[in-house]
Design a protein around this motif. Structure first.
Motif, PDB file in Angstrom:
ATOM      1  N   SER A 199       0.833  -1.208   0.000  1.00 40.18           N
ATOM      2  CA  SER A 199       0.000   0.000   0.000  1.00 40.18           C
ATOM      3  C   SER A 199       0.864   1.253   0.000  1.00 40.18           C
ATOM      4  O   SER A 199       0.595   2.202  -0.742  1.00 40.18           O
ATOM      5  CB  SER A 199      -0.927   0.003   1.214  1.00 40.18           C
ATOM      6  OG  SER A 199      -1.801  -1.096   1.160  1.00 40.18           O
ATOM      7  N   LEU A 200       1.900   1.258   0.822  1.00 40.04           N
ATOM      8  CA  LEU A 200       2.785   2.426   0.882  1.00 40.04           C
ATOM      9  C   LEU A 200       3.476   2.659  -0.455  1.00 40.04           C
ATOM     10  O   LEU A 200       3.566   3.801  -0.921  1.00 40.04           O
ATOM     11  CB  LEU A 200       3.823   2.253   1.989  1.00 40.04           C
ATOM     12  CG  LEU A 200       3.281   2.264   3.414  1.00 40.04           C
ATOM     13  CD1 LEU A 200       4.399   1.951   4.403  1.00 40.04           C
ATOM     14  CD2 LEU A 200       2.620   3.592   3.742  1.00 40.04           C
ATOM     15  N   LYS A 201       3.928   1.596  -1.073  1.00 46.71           N
ATOM     16  CA  LYS A 201       4.599   1.716  -2.372  1.00 46.71           C
ATOM     17  C   LYS A 201       3.663   2.346  -3.405  1.00 46.71           C
ATOM     18  O   LYS A 201       4.042   3.275  -4.123  1.00 46.71           O
ATOM     19  CB  LYS A 201       5.058   0.335  -2.844  1.00 46.71           C
ATOM     20  CG  LYS A 201       5.848   0.366  -4.117  1.00 46.71           C
ATOM     21  CD  LYS A 201       6.368  -1.020  -4.460  1.00 46.71           C
ATOM     22  CE  LYS A 201       7.158  -0.994  -5.754  1.00 46.71           C
ATOM     23  NZ  LYS A 201       7.682  -2.307  -6.106  1.00 46.71           N
ATOM     24  N   PHE A 202       2.426   1.860  -3.468  1.00 46.95           N
ATOM     25  CA  PHE A 202       1.453   2.402  -4.411  1.00 46.95           C
ATOM     26  C   PHE A 202       1.085   3.843  -4.076  1.00 46.95           C
ATOM     27  O   PHE A 202       1.070   4.717  -4.956  1.00 46.95           O
ATOM     28  CB  PHE A 202       0.190   1.534  -4.424  1.00 46.95           C
ATOM     29  CG  PHE A 202      -0.890   2.074  -5.307  1.00 46.95           C
ATOM     30  CD1 PHE A 202      -0.808   1.947  -6.685  1.00 46.95           C
ATOM     31  CD2 PHE A 202      -1.983   2.731  -4.770  1.00 46.95           C
ATOM     32  CE1 PHE A 202      -1.801   2.458  -7.511  1.00 46.95           C
ATOM     33  CE2 PHE A 202      -2.984   3.242  -5.583  1.00 46.95           C
ATOM     34  CZ  PHE A 202      -2.887   3.105  -6.955  1.00 46.95           C
ATOM     35  N   LEU A 203       0.790   4.120  -2.821  1.00 48.90           N
ATOM     36  CA  LEU A 203       0.329   5.451  -2.429  1.00 48.90           C
ATOM     37  C   LEU A 203       1.411   6.510  -2.614  1.00 48.90           C
ATOM     38  O   LEU A 203       1.104   7.661  -2.921  1.00 48.90           O
ATOM     39  CB  LEU A 203      -0.161   5.440  -0.982  1.00 48.90           C
ATOM     40  CG  LEU A 203      -1.418   4.608  -0.746  1.00 48.90           C
ATOM     41  CD1 LEU A 203      -1.692   4.470   0.745  1.00 48.90           C
ATOM     42  CD2 LEU A 203      -2.614   5.199  -1.467  1.00 48.90           C
ATOM     43  N   ARG A 204       2.660   6.145  -2.446  1.00 49.71           N
ATOM     44  CA  ARG A 204       3.749   7.109  -2.642  1.00 49.71           C
ATOM     45  C   ARG A 204       3.910   7.488  -4.117  1.00 49.71           C
ATOM     46  O   ARG A 204       4.403   8.576  -4.423  1.00 49.71           O
ATOM     47  CB  ARG A 204       5.056   6.545  -2.094  1.00 49.71           C
ATOM     48  CG  ARG A 204       5.077   6.536  -0.582  1.00 49.71           C
ATOM     49  CD  ARG A 204       6.381   6.001  -0.025  1.00 49.71           C
ATOM     50  NE  ARG A 204       6.360   6.063   1.432  1.00 49.71           N
ATOM     51  CZ  ARG A 204       6.685   5.052   2.223  1.00 49.71           C
ATOM     52  NH1 ARG A 204       7.090   3.898   1.722  1.00 49.71           N
ATOM     53  NH2 ARG A 204       6.619   5.197   3.530  1.00 49.71           N
ATOM     54  N   ARG A 205       3.486   6.621  -5.014  1.00 48.67           N
ATOM     55  CA  ARG A 205       3.601   6.894  -6.451  1.00 48.67           C
ATOM     56  C   ARG A 205       2.325   7.460  -7.053  1.00 48.67           C
ATOM     57  O   ARG A 205       2.324   7.858  -8.227  1.00 48.67           O
ATOM     58  CB  ARG A 205       3.924   5.606  -7.214  1.00 48.67           C
ATOM     59  CG  ARG A 205       5.247   4.996  -6.909  1.00 48.67           C
ATOM     60  CD  ARG A 205       5.416   3.758  -7.739  1.00 48.67           C
ATOM     61  NE  ARG A 205       4.139   3.034  -7.810  1.00 48.67           N
ATOM     62  CZ  ARG A 205       3.992   1.776  -8.135  1.00 48.67           C
ATOM     63  NH1 ARG A 205       5.017   1.060  -8.457  1.00 48.67           N
ATOM     64  NH2 ARG A 205       2.807   1.211  -8.152  1.00 48.67           N
ATOM     65  N   THR A 206       1.224   7.465  -6.305  1.00 44.18           N
ATOM     66  CA  THR A 206      -0.083   7.783  -6.875  1.00 44.18           C
ATOM     67  C   THR A 206      -0.773   8.882  -6.055  1.00 44.18           C
ATOM     68  O   THR A 206      -1.487   8.608  -5.090  1.00 44.18           O
ATOM     69  CB  THR A 206      -0.960   6.513  -6.904  1.00 44.18           C
ATOM     70  OG1 THR A 206      -0.168   5.422  -7.382  1.00 44.18           O
ATOM     71  CG2 THR A 206      -2.160   6.695  -7.784  1.00 44.18           C
ATOM     72  N   PRO A 207      -0.558  10.135  -6.437  1.00 48.68           N
ATOM     73  CA  PRO A 207      -1.075  11.257  -5.648  1.00 48.68           C
ATOM     74  C   PRO A 207      -2.592  11.232  -5.413  1.00 48.68           C
ATOM     75  O   PRO A 207      -3.055  11.563  -4.320  1.00 48.68           O
ATOM     76  CB  PRO A 207      -0.659  12.493  -6.446  1.00 48.68           C
ATOM     77  CG  PRO A 207       0.487  12.045  -7.278  1.00 48.68           C
ATOM     78  CD  PRO A 207       0.238  10.588  -7.578  1.00 48.68           C
ATOM     79  N   TRP A 208      -3.387  10.865  -6.432  1.00 52.17           N
ATOM     80  CA  TRP A 208      -4.850  10.886  -6.251  1.00 52.17           C
ATOM     81  C   TRP A 208      -5.278   9.867  -5.195  1.00 52.17           C
ATOM     82  O   TRP A 208      -6.193  10.134  -4.400  1.00 52.17           O
ATOM     83  CB  TRP A 208      -5.590  10.658  -7.566  1.00 52.17           C
ATOM     84  CG  TRP A 208      -5.372   9.304  -8.175  1.00 52.17           C
ATOM     85  CD1 TRP A 208      -4.456   8.994  -9.134  1.00 52.17           C
ATOM     86  CD2 TRP A 208      -6.055   8.094  -7.857  1.00 52.17           C
ATOM     87  NE1 TRP A 208      -4.531   7.647  -9.432  1.00 52.17           N
ATOM     88  CE2 TRP A 208      -5.503   7.073  -8.661  1.00 52.17           C
ATOM     89  CE3 TRP A 208      -7.074   7.758  -6.966  1.00 52.17           C
ATOM     90  CZ2 TRP A 208      -5.943   5.745  -8.607  1.00 52.17           C
ATOM     91  CZ3 TRP A 208      -7.513   6.443  -6.916  1.00 52.17           C
ATOM     92  CH2 TRP A 208      -6.950   5.451  -7.727  1.00 52.17           C
ATOM     93  N   ALA A 209      -4.636   8.706  -5.160  1.00 54.99           N
ATOM     94  CA  ALA A 209      -4.989   7.682  -4.173  1.00 54.99           C
ATOM     95  C   ALA A 209      -4.531   8.107  -2.781  1.00 54.99           C
ATOM     96  O   ALA A 209      -5.241   7.919  -1.799  1.00 54.99           O
ATOM     97  CB  ALA A 209      -4.369   6.347  -4.563  1.00 54.99           C
ATOM     98  N   ARG A 210      -3.338   8.677  -2.712  1.00 56.65           N
ATOM     99  CA  ARG A 210      -2.830   9.148  -1.421  1.00 56.65           C
ATOM    100  C   ARG A 210      -3.765  10.205  -0.840  1.00 56.65           C
ATOM    101  O   ARG A 210      -4.057  10.196   0.349  1.00 56.65           O
ATOM    102  CB  ARG A 210      -1.419   9.701  -1.584  1.00 56.65           C
ATOM    103  CG  ARG A 210      -0.824  10.162  -0.273  1.00 56.65           C
ATOM    104  CD  ARG A 210       0.592  10.640  -0.447  1.00 56.65           C
ATOM    105  NE  ARG A 210       1.139  11.047   0.834  1.00 56.65           N
ATOM    106  CZ  ARG A 210       2.394  10.951   1.171  1.00 56.65           C
ATOM    107  NH1 ARG A 210       3.271  10.463   0.329  1.00 56.65           N
ATOM    108  NH2 ARG A 210       2.801  11.361   2.355  1.00 56.65           N
TER     109      ARG A 210
END
Length: 77
Positions: free
Chosen positions: A49-60
């Motif tokens: 989740s952290l890996k994805f959220l750090r790369r994906t501003p809209w999801a973060r």
């Protein structure tokens, strides 16, 4: 120097703390229902989740907004 930031409720809170707190509050299943992203619904883990959220501003932003809502208003339906 650490200056208080009253207009930033996430100041001093890491993304890992945000995700961990939401998982503790909702569990992976409900968190995936509230924010429909695969890192919450298919083989979820904090690390993925952290890996994805750090790369994906809209999801973060969605995750951070939900975290702020939980902190200020309690759980929302």
């Amino acid at each position: 120097m650490n200056h208080p930031q009253p207009n930033n409720p996430l100041h001093g809170t890491t993304l890992e703390q945000v995700v961990t707190r939401l998982v503790e509050h909702y569990g992976w299943s409900e968190l995936g229902d509230r924010i429909d992203i695969r890192c919450f619904t298919q083989d979820p883990s904090i690390k993925s989740s952290l890996k994805f959220l750090r790369r994906t501003p809209w999801a973060r932003k969605k995750v951070e907004d939900l975290y702020i809502a939980v902190l200020t208003d309690g759980p929302r339906s």
